[in-house]
Design a protein around this motif. Structure first.
Motif: not given
Ligand code: PEP
Length: 293
Positions: A235-260
């Motif tokens: 999320r700290t990379w240069k570019g406008t979208d990174h800070s409003a993005s999920l990092e891999p662990d966030g996306l993994r937990r999102l998939v897990r929670d939607l699955d549950a």
């Protein structure tokens, strides 16, 4: 119920680097278990006016070029590179998709035959492009509705009805902002779209630009069958979208929670479930028999 399909929106978070793009795809599939790896395709000369193209980049800290045009070109992959990314996705078993921002991009991407092509909120009024896709591309067309009035959404859906393509259409609720504060997410619009268009179109989705993963579960319960979230490796990379993005662990937990949550959203198939039998035997109140002796 079936879990919503989860789109890892890579967008331009690859920083113009194919190796980073492939790493993002690999992590989305293997670690996060997302369903779709999504990019964006623009023809900047077509999309931008001469003045916009040559203007100094409005956000120099995040710029990859001196002008807005140069910045956008740096982040752009060619049609051949998109083909390479699609092949890479096919080999890994994750769906490739991209949004197309102009007619030229639509014409370049459609021959790759992706399962779905996305129309960003910014371009859902480009009827020349929508018409071309409706007539020439056989896959699903996913359209986002940020910064779009109710009348414009109505016109959009009716356009696809007229084209006989409404059953291939997925309409996304979206608020266009980076990031979007919770009070502007307006999740109940998913329900409104579902009530108005649920029977007419293939499905309703949610394109979220908020922080965290709590409210995507609510989007699911309101009927979103597709959930798209921006995703990056850092999320700290240069570019406008990174800070409003999920990092891999966030996306993994999102998939897990939607699955549950998807597994949990059901009624009891029996009045007392098998899992409860032992507890019922052990714990359920029984009136004591009084002995007469
Ligand atoms: C900007 C995009 O989508 P949305 O309007 O859903 O944010 C996109 O898909 O490129």
């Amino acid at each position: 119920m079936e879990r919503p399909k989860i789109i890892a929106e890579i967008g331009c978070n690859h920083k113009g680097d194919m190796e980073i793009a492939k790493e993002l795809i690999k992590v989305a599939k293997i670690f996060c278990k997302a369903d779709v790896a999504k990019f964006q395709k623009r023809n900047n000369r077509e999309l931008l006016t001469e003045d916009q193209y040559n203007a100094p980049h409005p956000n120099p800290a995040n710029a990859y070029g001196d002008t807005y045009g140069a910045h956008r070109e740096f982040l752009e992959f060619t049609a051949d590179q998109h083909k390479e990314l699609k092949d890479f996705c096919d080999d890994l078993g994750i769906i490739y998709s991209t949004s197309v921002w102009d007619l030229t991009s639509a014409k370049e991407i459609a021959p790759l035959n992706p399962d779905l092509i996305k129309i960003p909120s910014a371009c859902n009024n480009n009827y020349e492009m929508l018409g071309w896709l409706a007539d020439n591309y056989q896959g699903e067309i996913h359209v986002s509705t940020g910064m779009t009035t109710k009348d414009e959404i109505e016109d959009l859906v009716e356009f696809f009805v007229t084209k006989g393509r409404n059953k291939d259409l997925v309409v996304y609720s979206c608020t266009s902002g980076y990031p979007v504060p919770f009070e502007d997410v307006c999740l109940l619009e998913i329900q409104t779209l579902k009530e108005k268009y649920g029977e007419k179109v293939k499905a309703i989705g949610f394109s979220g630009h908020h922080l965290g993963i709590a409210i995507d579960v609510a989007a699911l319960t309101l009927g979103a069958e597709w959930i798209e979230r921006h995703y990056t490796l850092d999320r700290t990379w240069k570019g406008t979208d990174h800070s409003a993005s999920l990092e891999p662990d966030g996306l993994r937990r999102l998939v897990r929670d939607l699955d549950a949550t998807s597994k949990a959203l059901s009624y009891k198939k029996k009045e007392v479930l098998d899992i409860e039998d032992v507890q019922r035997e052990k714990l359920k109140y029984r009136k004591q028999e009084k002995s007469n002796n």
